[in-house]
Write a protein that holds these residues in place. Structure first.
Motif, PDB file in Angstrom:
ATOM      1  N   LEU A  99       0.796  -1.218   0.000  1.00  0.00           N
ATOM      2  CA  LEU A  99       0.000   0.000   0.000  1.00  0.00           C
ATOM      3  C   LEU A  99       0.836   1.278   0.000  1.00  0.00           C
ATOM      4  O   LEU A  99       0.485   2.242  -0.673  1.00  0.00           O
ATOM      5  CB  LEU A  99      -0.948  -0.018   1.209  1.00  0.00           C
ATOM      6  CG  LEU A  99      -2.131   0.908   1.179  1.00  0.00           C
ATOM      7  CD1 LEU A  99      -2.953   0.744  -0.093  1.00  0.00           C
ATOM      8  CD2 LEU A  99      -3.015   0.675   2.389  1.00  0.00           C
ATOM      9  N   SER A 100       1.943   1.296   0.720  1.00  0.00           N
ATOM     10  CA  SER A 100       2.766   2.508   0.762  1.00  0.00           C
ATOM     11  C   SER A 100       3.258   2.874  -0.632  1.00  0.00           C
ATOM     12  O   SER A 100       3.118   4.021  -1.073  1.00  0.00           O
ATOM     13  CB  SER A 100       3.967   2.329   1.688  1.00  0.00           C
ATOM     14  OG  SER A 100       3.563   2.161   3.006  1.00  0.00           O
ATOM     15  N   ASP A 101       3.838   1.894  -1.333  1.00  0.00           N
ATOM     16  CA  ASP A 101       4.334   2.153  -2.689  1.00  0.00           C
ATOM     17  C   ASP A 101       3.200   2.571  -3.609  1.00  0.00           C
ATOM     18  O   ASP A 101       3.335   3.514  -4.387  1.00  0.00           O
ATOM     19  CB  ASP A 101       5.017   0.909  -3.257  1.00  0.00           C
ATOM     20  CG  ASP A 101       6.323   0.583  -2.555  1.00  0.00           C
ATOM     21  OD1 ASP A 101       6.884   1.474  -1.871  1.00  0.00           O
ATOM     22  OD2 ASP A 101       6.787  -0.557  -2.681  1.00  0.00           O
ATOM     23  N   ALA A 114       4.743   8.213   4.988  1.00  0.00           N
ATOM     24  CA  ALA A 114       3.542   7.806   4.247  1.00  0.00           C
ATOM     25  C   ALA A 114       2.987   6.506   4.814  1.00  0.00           C
ATOM     26  O   ALA A 114       1.772   6.367   4.993  1.00  0.00           O
ATOM     27  CB  ALA A 114       3.869   7.647   2.760  1.00  0.00           C
ATOM     28  N   LYS A 115       3.869   5.580   5.126  1.00  0.00           N
ATOM     29  CA  LYS A 115       3.437   4.308   5.712  1.00  0.00           C
ATOM     30  C   LYS A 115       2.769   4.547   7.063  1.00  0.00           C
ATOM     31  O   LYS A 115       1.742   3.946   7.367  1.00  0.00           O
ATOM     32  CB  LYS A 115       4.640   3.370   5.871  1.00  0.00           C
ATOM     33  CG  LYS A 115       4.274   2.021   6.424  1.00  0.00           C
ATOM     34  CD  LYS A 115       5.507   1.132   6.505  1.00  0.00           C
ATOM     35  CE  LYS A 115       5.178  -0.207   7.112  1.00  0.00           C
ATOM     36  NZ  LYS A 115       6.366  -1.061   7.226  1.00  0.00           N
ATOM     37  N   SER A 116       3.310   5.459   7.868  1.00  0.00           N
ATOM     38  CA  SER A 116       2.721   5.773   9.172  1.00  0.00           C
ATOM     39  C   SER A 116       1.321   6.363   9.027  1.00  0.00           C
ATOM     40  O   SER A 116       0.420   6.039   9.799  1.00  0.00           O
ATOM     41  CB  SER A 116       3.615   6.751   9.937  1.00  0.00           C
ATOM     42  OG  SER A 116       4.859   6.173  10.210  1.00  0.00           O
ATOM     43  N   ILE A 117       1.149   7.218   8.042  1.00  0.00           N
ATOM     44  CA  ILE A 117      -0.166   7.829   7.811  1.00  0.00           C
ATOM     45  C   ILE A 117      -1.172   6.768   7.372  1.00  0.00           C
ATOM     46  O   ILE A 117      -2.301   6.720   7.870  1.00  0.00           O
ATOM     47  CB  ILE A 117      -0.065   8.977   6.783  1.00  0.00           C
ATOM     48  CG1 ILE A 117       0.761  10.133   7.386  1.00  0.00           C
ATOM     49  CG2 ILE A 117      -1.447   9.452   6.336  1.00  0.00           C
ATOM     50  CD1 ILE A 117       1.192  11.182   6.390  1.00  0.00           C
ATOM     51  N   LEU A 118      -0.760   5.896   6.460  1.00  0.00           N
ATOM     52  CA  LEU A 118      -1.642   4.803   6.032  1.00  0.00           C
ATOM     53  C   LEU A 118      -1.992   3.901   7.209  1.00  0.00           C
ATOM     54  O   LEU A 118      -3.154   3.516   7.400  1.00  0.00           O
ATOM     55  CB  LEU A 118      -0.967   3.973   4.943  1.00  0.00           C
ATOM     56  CG  LEU A 118      -0.825   4.653   3.591  1.00  0.00           C
ATOM     57  CD1 LEU A 118       0.122   3.872   2.698  1.00  0.00           C
ATOM     58  CD2 LEU A 118      -2.180   4.804   2.932  1.00  0.00           C
ATOM     59  N   MET A 119      -0.995   3.559   8.002  1.00  0.00           N
ATOM     60  CA  MET A 119      -1.236   2.690   9.152  1.00  0.00           C
ATOM     61  C   MET A 119      -2.148   3.354  10.176  1.00  0.00           C
ATOM     62  O   MET A 119      -2.982   2.696  10.785  1.00  0.00           O
ATOM     63  CB  MET A 119       0.092   2.283   9.796  1.00  0.00           C
ATOM     64  CG  MET A 119       0.869   1.265   8.970  1.00  0.00           C
ATOM     65  SD  MET A 119       2.442   0.802   9.717  1.00  0.00           S
ATOM     66  CE  MET A 119       1.897   0.062  11.263  1.00  0.00           C
TER      67      MET A 119
END
Length: 182
Positions: A68-70, A117-122
């Motif tokens: 998801l991050s990518d 970005a990964k932190s925001i998605l998580m």
């Protein structure tokens, strides 16, 4: 084979299952504007590794399984390129060069941006799924790793791409129309 009837029936069964319906309902819960401050605070805690635990680990597994991050970073670049390409006819040569430099910097900084970005998605997912039982996380991850789950992920990304591009195209047409009439 993703096109098999078994895969299609497994996918439909997942979507119509109690957990599939619950997951879909929860999946949209974070999107409410009123939750943006909570999500931002949660993202910061995840980024600083102040929020840990089994639920966070499950969500991290989900993000990685879906890639998801990518995907989201690539979508952001694609959207900015589409906006630039549609509006660039109105830009000066200097503005075009500035955008190209910005685009080059953006690509270079992707690796730096990726953890945030990964932190925001998580954080979005954490807020949505924090009340799932561990067994439900296991079931979701098992589904994601199945042939039907991979099809589900692929279709979901294609739908997201289509919706984002359609909304963006409509928005850009509106901007172009309004800029001609003003």
């Amino acid at each position: 084979d993703w096109s098999s009837d078994v895969c299609s029936s497994d996918l439909i069964a997942w979507i119509e299952s109690p957990l599939g319906k619950k997951f879909t309902r929860l999946d949209t819960a974070y999107a409410l504007q009123e939750h943006k401050n909570l999500i931002a605070a949660t993202a910061l805690k995840i980024y600083k590794k102040q929020l840990t635990g089994r639920t966070v680990k499950y969500i991290e597994q989900m993000v990685e399984t879906i890639n998801l991050s990518d995907y989201m970073l690539e979508l952001a670049v694609s959207v900015s390129d589409k906006i630039f390409n549609e509006l660039s006819v109105k830009f000066t040569k200097s503005q075009v060069e500035s955008y190209k430099k910005l685009r080059t910097q953006m690509k270079k900084r992707m690796e730096e941006i990726r953890p945030l970005a990964k932190s925001i998605l998580m954080a979005n997912m954490y807020y949505s799924y924090k009340d799932l039982r561990y067994s439900e996380f296991d079931e979701i991850l098992n589904f994601y790793n199945s042939v039907s789950g991979k099809l589900y992920i692929s279709i979901s990304k294609k739908i997201t791409d289509t919706v984002v591009k359609k909304c963006l195209t409509d928005f850009l047409k509106s901007v172009a129309k309004n800029s001609v009439t003003e």
